[in-house]
Design a protein around this motif. Structure first.
Motif, mmCIF file in Angstrom:
data_model
loop_
_atom_site.group_PDB
_atom_site.id
_atom_site.type_symbol
_atom_site.label_atom_id
_atom_site.label_comp_id
_atom_site.label_asym_id
_atom_site.label_seq_id
_atom_site.Cartn_x
_atom_site.Cartn_y
_atom_site.Cartn_z
ATOM 1 N N LEU A 198 -9.238 38.388 3.126
ATOM 2 C CA LEU A 198 -9.196 39.830 3.367
ATOM 3 C C LEU A 198 -7.794 40.425 3.275
ATOM 4 O O LEU A 198 -7.514 41.476 3.861
ATOM 5 C CB LEU A 198 -9.799 40.148 4.750
ATOM 6 C CG LEU A 198 -11.166 39.523 5.045
ATOM 7 C CD1 LEU A 198 -11.586 39.841 6.474
ATOM 8 C CD2 LEU A 198 -12.208 39.961 4.047
ATOM 9 N N CYS A 199 -6.913 39.767 2.529
ATOM 10 C CA CYS A 199 -5.534 40.239 2.380
ATOM 11 C C CYS A 199 -5.398 41.126 1.138
ATOM 12 O O CYS A 199 -6.181 41.012 0.200
ATOM 13 C CB CYS A 199 -4.583 39.056 2.233
ATOM 14 S SG CYS A 199 -4.585 37.902 3.609
ATOM 15 N N PRO A 200 -4.378 41.969 1.082
ATOM 16 C CA PRO A 200 -4.088 42.662 -0.162
ATOM 17 C C PRO A 200 -3.713 41.653 -1.247
ATOM 18 O O PRO A 200 -3.122 40.609 -0.956
ATOM 19 C CB PRO A 200 -2.884 43.547 0.190
ATOM 20 C CG PRO A 200 -2.922 43.668 1.682
ATOM 21 C CD PRO A 200 -3.471 42.368 2.170
ATOM 22 N N ARG A 201 -4.045 41.961 -2.496
ATOM 23 C CA ARG A 201 -3.679 41.050 -3.565
ATOM 24 C C ARG A 201 -2.154 40.968 -3.663
ATOM 25 O O ARG A 201 -1.462 41.971 -3.553
ATOM 26 C CB ARG A 201 -4.262 41.514 -4.899
ATOM 27 C CG ARG A 201 -3.999 40.527 -6.012
ATOM 28 C CD ARG A 201 -4.991 40.637 -7.130
ATOM 29 N NE ARG A 201 -4.844 39.506 -8.050
ATOM 30 C CZ ARG A 201 -5.764 39.130 -8.913
ATOM 31 N NH1 ARG A 201 -6.906 39.789 -8.986
ATOM 32 N NH2 ARG A 201 -5.555 38.111 -9.707
ATOM 33 N N GLY A 202 -1.653 39.764 -3.875
ATOM 34 C CA GLY A 202 -0.215 39.531 -3.893
ATOM 35 C C GLY A 202 0.224 38.600 -2.789
ATOM 36 O O GLY A 202 1.400 38.241 -2.721
ATOM 37 N N ALA A 203 -0.730 38.184 -1.947
ATOM 38 C CA ALA A 203 -0.451 37.177 -0.913
ATOM 39 C C ALA A 203 -1.237 35.917 -1.255
ATOM 40 O O ALA A 203 -2.455 35.970 -1.431
ATOM 41 C CB ALA A 203 -0.846 37.681 0.468
ATOM 42 N N SER A 204 -0.539 34.797 -1.370
ATOM 43 C CA SER A 204 -1.172 33.529 -1.721
ATOM 44 C C SER A 204 -0.435 32.420 -0.990
ATOM 45 O O SER A 204 0.768 32.526 -0.734
ATOM 46 C CB SER A 204 -1.100 33.311 -3.239
ATOM 47 O OG SER A 204 -1.829 32.173 -3.640
ATOM 48 N N PHE A 205 -1.162 31.332 -0.687
ATOM 49 C CA PHE A 205 -0.599 30.299 0.179
ATOM 50 C C PHE A 205 -0.741 28.914 -0.446
ATOM 51 O O PHE A 205 -1.780 28.574 -1.010
ATOM 52 C CB PHE A 205 -1.299 30.329 1.541
ATOM 53 C CG PHE A 205 -1.200 31.660 2.218
ATOM 54 C CD1 PHE A 205 -0.101 31.982 2.987
ATOM 55 C CD2 PHE A 205 -2.193 32.615 2.045
ATOM 56 C CE1 PHE A 205 0.013 33.226 3.596
ATOM 57 C CE2 PHE A 205 -2.098 33.864 2.646
ATOM 58 C CZ PHE A 205 -0.997 34.172 3.428
ATOM 59 N N LEU A 206 0.324 28.143 -0.334
ATOM 60 C CA LEU A 206 0.389 26.760 -0.814
ATOM 61 C C LEU A 206 0.670 25.866 0.386
ATOM 62 O O LEU A 206 1.599 26.135 1.153
ATOM 63 C CB LEU A 206 1.511 26.617 -1.844
ATOM 64 C CG LEU A 206 1.995 25.201 -2.196
ATOM 65 C CD1 LEU A 206 0.925 24.449 -2.977
ATOM 66 C CD2 LEU A 206 3.298 25.274 -2.987
ATOM 67 N N SER A 255 1.984 43.491 0.443
ATOM 68 C CA SER A 255 0.865 42.558 0.602
ATOM 69 C C SER A 255 0.977 41.781 1.899
ATOM 70 O O SER A 255 -0.014 41.593 2.623
ATOM 71 C CB SER A 255 0.815 41.596 -0.584
ATOM 72 O OG SER A 255 0.575 42.291 -1.792
ATOM 73 N N TYR A 256 2.173 41.306 2.211
ATOM 74 C CA TYR A 256 2.334 40.470 3.399
ATOM 75 C C TYR A 256 2.327 41.265 4.700
ATOM 76 O O TYR A 256 1.902 40.747 5.734
ATOM 77 C CB TYR A 256 3.580 39.595 3.265
ATOM 78 C CG TYR A 256 3.283 38.374 2.440
ATOM 79 C CD1 TYR A 256 2.686 37.261 3.005
ATOM 80 C CD2 TYR A 256 3.524 38.357 1.072
ATOM 81 C CE1 TYR A 256 2.361 36.153 2.249
ATOM 82 C CE2 TYR A 256 3.200 37.252 0.290
ATOM 83 C CZ TYR A 256 2.617 36.154 0.889
ATOM 84 O OH TYR A 256 2.279 35.069 0.136
ATOM 85 N N HIS A 257 2.775 42.508 4.657
ATOM 86 C CA HIS A 257 2.645 43.339 5.851
ATOM 87 C C HIS A 257 1.173 43.542 6.187
ATOM 88 O O HIS A 257 0.807 43.656 7.365
ATOM 89 C CB HIS A 257 3.341 44.688 5.645
ATOM 90 C CG HIS A 257 4.788 44.661 5.999
ATOM 91 N ND1 HIS A 257 5.334 45.463 6.969
ATOM 92 C CD2 HIS A 257 5.808 43.911 5.508
ATOM 93 C CE1 HIS A 257 6.634 45.214 7.071
ATOM 94 N NE2 HIS A 257 6.949 44.278 6.186
#
Length: 352
Positions: A198-206, A255-257
């Motif tokens: 449910l995040c804005p596009r532009g946030a991704s996690f590794l 995105s991260y905010h």
């Protein structure tokens, strides 16, 4: 959490359709929209010195870590799954064998395939574990298939990879947020945040295990990967972070905010509660489809796919039911903001 907590979480959303398309893009909670709007307005009016706060990035990192059961030091933040996978692809020696399921999502496959010097091997998803062999270097696969919602046999693949000394790369983009995940059980996981998280596009996690961090290069190192970012903005970055943060990309702050708040909401509700709710609605959808003479892909996924029915997606959209057409299948995906009424509306349209 209790069902009442899930109900209160539903107040964070304002869908104007029967939205069954989270596999394409998740709805943004109100708190997330408010956070993005506040940052955008502050930037637009010149009320702040920079474009965002690293505290929000670290809060999102910690929120994701809690959801997938790892320490935040094992989580790197970035912009997309393909960039994360490209980093991993760059670490493999020429001639390494990469085993992937047939029909796997392109972002998991292409960064390896375009190198041209790796041995790519494609097998059916249900034969993935049996296909791991001596000489397999990496098994790259999604926990839940994008095209049809099938859930991989995660335990079997991990066991087979361990038995043959192969590393594992899991794409959790179609599952993190509704399917419980132990990210620490895989050498690498990659997760796009704009679907079930449910995040804005532009946030991704590794995520990277401590052992895998020893051989994963910092190909995209920038000043944010430094152990002291504030003093690493000019010239070569100083000592890199000793944690997975050394793989961070410079963040898309808007995105991260937002991501900070979306992940906090999922943490408040609990993945077990979301799982029970979403898979319950999916089961109702499968049963209703069977009553209409349509056979869905079997399973207990929160994603329901009906082969050959994808052509009805425009008709459903006109009726206010948002689904997707993937590989000829009608695909419906359920999340915490969906209700039985959404299922029944979709079935009503399909019954005509």
């Amino acid at each position: 959490m209790e069902t009442t907590s899930l109900s209160r979480a539903g107040d964070e959303f304002a869908p104007e359709t029967a939205y069954l398309n989270t596999s394409t893009c998740g709805l943004l909670p109100r708190r997330t929209v408010d956070a993005v709007r506040a940052l955008a307005e502050a930037i637009a009016t010149g009320r702040r010195a920079g474009s965002g706060d690293f505290e929000a990035v670290d809060a999102a990192r910690a929120g994701f870590a809690r959801l997938v059961g790892v320490d935040a030091d094992r989580v790197a933040t970035g912009s997309s799954v393909s960039v994360h996978v490209g980093l991993i692809a760059s670490s493999l020696p020429a001639g390494a064998e990469v085993l992937v399921p047939e029909g796997e999502f392109s972002s998991v496959v292409s960064p390896f395939a375009v190198r041209g010097d790796l041995r790519m091997r494609y097998v059916p998803l249900d034969g993935l574990a049996d296909a791991v062999r001596t000489g397999t270097d990496l098994v790259a696969f999604s926990s839940v298939q994008s095209a049809d919602g099938r859930i991989a046999d995660l335990d079997a693949v991990r066991a087979a990879a361990a038995a043959h000394g192969a590393r594992t790369l899991l794409d959790a983009t179609q599952s993190a947020g509704w399917l419980p995940l132990d990210a620490g059980a895989y050498d690498y996981t990659v997760t796009g945040g704009f679907k079930f998280l449910l995040c804005p596009r532009g946030a991704s996690f590794l995520t990277v295990t401590e052992e895998a961090q020893r051989t994963l290069p910092t190909v995209f190192a920038a000043w944010v990967a430094s152990d002291d970012p504030g003093n690493s903005t000019y010239g070569p970055a100083g000592r890199l972070s000793p944690t997975a943060r050394r793989y961070d990309e410079p963040p898309a702050f808007l995105s991260y905010h937002g991501a900070e708040h979306s992940l906090a909401l999922l943490g408040e509700v609990g993945i077990d509660a979301v799982h029970a709710h979403a898979t319950g609605l999916a089961a109702r959808m499968r049963a209703g489809l069977a009553g209409l003479g349509h056979e869905a892909v079997p399973g207990e996924s929160a994603i329901v796919a009906v082969p050959g029915l994808g052509g009805r997606e425009p008709e459903l959209a006109r009726a206010g039911v948002m689904v997707s057409n993937r590989a000829g299948s009608l695909r419906a995906a359920f999340h915490l903001y969906n209700t039985e009424a959404d299922v029944d509306r979709a079935l009503e349209v399909l019954s005509v």
